[in-house]
Write a protein that holds these residues in place. Structure first.
Motif, PDB file in Angstrom:
ATOM      1  N   MET A   1      19.938 -84.586  44.165  1.00  0.00           N
ATOM      2  CA  MET A   1      19.072 -84.860  43.025  1.00  0.00           C
ATOM      3  C   MET A   1      17.692 -84.309  43.383  1.00  0.00           C
ATOM      4  SD  MET A   1      18.601 -88.698  41.426  1.00  0.00           S
ATOM      5  CE  MET A   1      18.135 -89.513  42.930  1.00  0.00           C
ATOM      6  N   ARG A   2      16.993 -83.752  42.394  1.00  0.00           N
ATOM      7  CA  ARG A   2      15.669 -83.171  42.616  1.00  0.00           C
ATOM      8  C   ARG A   2      14.589 -84.167  42.179  1.00  0.00           C
ATOM      9  NH1 ARG A   2      12.755 -78.331  39.354  1.00  0.00           N
ATOM     10  NH2 ARG A   2      10.990 -78.059  40.767  1.00  0.00           N
ATOM     11  N   LEU A   3      13.517 -84.285  42.995  1.00  0.00           N
ATOM     12  CA  LEU A   3      12.362 -85.110  42.660  1.00  0.00           C
ATOM     13  C   LEU A   3      11.143 -84.211  42.562  1.00  0.00           C
ATOM     14  CD1 LEU A   3      10.835 -87.806  42.259  1.00  0.00           C
ATOM     15  CD2 LEU A   3      10.606 -87.898  44.757  1.00  0.00           C
ATOM     16  N   LEU A   4      10.433 -84.317  41.436  1.00  0.00           N
ATOM     17  CA  LEU A   4       9.230 -83.542  41.199  1.00  0.00           C
ATOM     18  C   LEU A   4       8.122 -84.498  40.778  1.00  0.00           C
ATOM     19  CD1 LEU A   4       8.079 -80.625  40.924  1.00  0.00           C
ATOM     20  CD2 LEU A   4       8.763 -80.726  38.530  1.00  0.00           C
ATOM     21  N   ILE A   5       7.022 -84.527  41.543  1.00  0.00           N
ATOM     22  CA  ILE A   5       5.846 -85.336  41.187  1.00  0.00           C
ATOM     23  C   ILE A   5       4.681 -84.384  41.012  1.00  0.00           C
ATOM     24  CG2 ILE A   5       4.265 -87.176  41.886  1.00  0.00           C
ATOM     25  CD1 ILE A   5       6.494 -88.350  43.605  1.00  0.00           C
ATOM     26  N   THR A   6       4.075 -84.414  39.810  1.00  0.00           N
ATOM     27  CA  THR A   6       2.974 -83.499  39.513  1.00  0.00           C
ATOM     28  C   THR A   6       1.758 -84.251  38.986  1.00  0.00           C
ATOM     29  OG1 THR A   6       3.774 -83.122  37.260  1.00  0.00           O
ATOM     30  CG2 THR A   6       4.530 -81.587  38.949  1.00  0.00           C
ATOM     31  N   THR A   7       0.589 -83.667  39.247  1.00  0.00           N
ATOM     32  CA  THR A   7      -0.666 -84.106  38.641  1.00  0.00           C
ATOM     33  C   THR A   7      -1.105 -82.956  37.735  1.00  0.00           C
ATOM     34  OG1 THR A   7      -2.103 -83.155  40.344  1.00  0.00           O
ATOM     35  CG2 THR A   7      -1.263 -85.391  40.741  1.00  0.00           C
ATOM     36  N   PRO A   8      -2.178 -83.120  36.979  1.00  0.00           N
ATOM     37  CA  PRO A   8      -2.628 -81.995  36.141  1.00  0.00           C
ATOM     38  C   PRO A   8      -2.976 -80.728  36.931  1.00  0.00           C
ATOM     39  CG  PRO A   8      -3.623 -84.019  35.384  1.00  0.00           C
ATOM     40  CD  PRO A   8      -2.916 -84.341  36.676  1.00  0.00           C
ATOM     41  N   THR A   9      -3.280 -80.867  38.213  1.00  0.00           N
ATOM     42  CA  THR A   9      -3.726 -79.706  38.980  1.00  0.00           C
ATOM     43  C   THR A   9      -2.817 -79.305  40.137  1.00  0.00           C
ATOM     44  OG1 THR A   9      -5.087 -81.109  40.394  1.00  0.00           O
ATOM     45  CG2 THR A   9      -6.145 -80.173  38.440  1.00  0.00           C
ATOM     46  N   GLU A  15      11.024 -82.000  45.954  1.00  0.00           N
ATOM     47  CA  GLU A  15      12.128 -82.219  46.901  1.00  0.00           C
ATOM     48  C   GLU A  15      13.435 -81.880  46.185  1.00  0.00           C
ATOM     49  OE1 GLU A  15      12.296 -83.298  50.043  1.00  0.00           O
ATOM     50  OE2 GLU A  15      10.266 -83.987  50.427  1.00  0.00           O
ATOM     51  N   PRO A  16      14.152 -80.864  46.652  1.00  0.00           N
ATOM     52  CA  PRO A  16      15.380 -80.452  45.962  1.00  0.00           C
ATOM     53  C   PRO A  16      16.588 -81.341  46.221  1.00  0.00           C
ATOM     54  CG  PRO A  16      14.963 -79.031  47.837  1.00  0.00           C
ATOM     55  CD  PRO A  16      13.791 -79.972  47.741  1.00  0.00           C
ATOM     56  N   HIS A  51      14.412 -91.195  49.435  1.00  0.00           N
ATOM     57  CA  HIS A  51      15.112 -90.867  50.684  1.00  0.00           C
ATOM     58  C   HIS A  51      15.741 -89.493  50.555  1.00  0.00           C
ATOM     59  CE1 HIS A  51      14.986 -95.236  51.338  1.00  0.00           C
ATOM     60  NE2 HIS A  51      15.116 -94.933  52.611  1.00  0.00           N
ATOM     61  N   ARG A  52      15.651 -88.745  51.626  1.00  0.00           N
ATOM     62  CA  ARG A  52      16.434 -87.519  51.765  1.00  0.00           C
ATOM     63  C   ARG A  52      17.594 -87.874  52.684  1.00  0.00           C
ATOM     64  NH1 ARG A  52      11.590 -83.490  53.285  1.00  0.00           N
ATOM     65  NH2 ARG A  52      11.472 -85.017  54.950  1.00  0.00           N
ATOM     66  N   ARG A  73      20.281 -85.598  37.429  1.00  0.00           N
ATOM     67  CA  ARG A  73      20.010 -84.778  38.616  1.00  0.00           C
ATOM     68  C   ARG A  73      18.536 -84.428  38.776  1.00  0.00           C
ATOM     69  NH1 ARG A  73      22.784 -84.241  42.274  1.00  0.00           N
ATOM     70  NH2 ARG A  73      22.210 -82.141  42.764  1.00  0.00           N
ATOM     71  N   GLU A  74      17.717 -84.679  37.780  1.00  0.00           N
ATOM     72  CA  GLU A  74      16.303 -84.291  37.824  1.00  0.00           C
ATOM     73  C   GLU A  74      15.438 -85.515  37.554  1.00  0.00           C
ATOM     74  OE1 GLU A  74      14.881 -80.963  37.845  1.00  0.00           O
ATOM     75  OE2 GLU A  74      16.849 -80.128  38.331  1.00  0.00           O
ATOM     76  N   VAL A  75      14.614 -85.890  38.542  1.00  0.00           N
ATOM     77  CA  VAL A  75      13.649 -86.974  38.367  1.00  0.00           C
ATOM     78  C   VAL A  75      12.269 -86.333  38.411  1.00  0.00           C
ATOM     79  CG1 VAL A  75      12.737 -89.139  39.279  1.00  0.00           C
ATOM     80  CG2 VAL A  75      15.181 -88.631  39.499  1.00  0.00           C
ATOM     81  N   ALA A  76      11.519 -86.480  37.323  1.00  0.00           N
ATOM     82  CA  ALA A  76      10.186 -85.882  37.244  1.00  0.00           C
ATOM     83  C   ALA A  76       9.169 -86.982  36.951  1.00  0.00           C
ATOM     84  CB  ALA A  76      10.145 -84.817  36.159  1.00  0.00           C
TER      85      ALA A  76
END
Length: 138
Positions: A1-9, A15-16, A51-52, A73-76
């Protein structure tokens, strides 16, 4: 599962291959595993952990945000502010306290702004009332 954490910048986390994610919204703490149903929720000021496979937990403090799960599969997570850290105690003690204090300051500023708006509206209504004008002034 992929984890993506973003801010405006910035992309703070990409993490794939994570095996689980833990986050917190208004209803409390919850976990996400591979194959989770689609989900959209608003996060509170909290620490997201994941966890990885075969690795120690990782942590990121977030200042609110929106979490989505797509296709199991995608957590954003999109957040205004995020701070990575290996020390959970420090994140909870220092960073979350700062985030909470800022959130409270923002709430107080919004309340003050609303009070000013209400005062202006009351003044306008007072000025526009028919009884303010004499009988032949309209």
């Amino acid at each position: 599962m992929r984890l993506l954490i973003t801010t405006p910048t910035a992309v703070v986390v990409d993490e794939p291959a994570v095996s689980s994610v833990r986050a917190e919204d208004e209803s409390g703490s919850f976990g996400i595993l591979d194959g989770h149903d689609d989900l959209l929720t608003a996060l509170t000021v909290s620490v997201v952990s994941w966890h990885r496979p075969g690795d120690r937990p990782r942590y990121c403090a977030v200042c609110r945000g929106i979490l989505s799960v797509a296709n199991g599969r995608e957590v954003a997570i999109a957040t205004r502010e995020a701070v990575m850290g290996d020390d959970l105690d420090r994140l909870e003690r220092v960073v979350l306290a700062e985030f909470h204090q800022r959130a409270e300051s923002e709430r107080a500023a919004r309340a003050t702004g609303l009070e000013l708006e209400m005062k202006v509206i009351r003044q306008i209504v007072r000025y526009l009332r028919p009884e303010r004008h004499g009988a032949g002034e309209r």
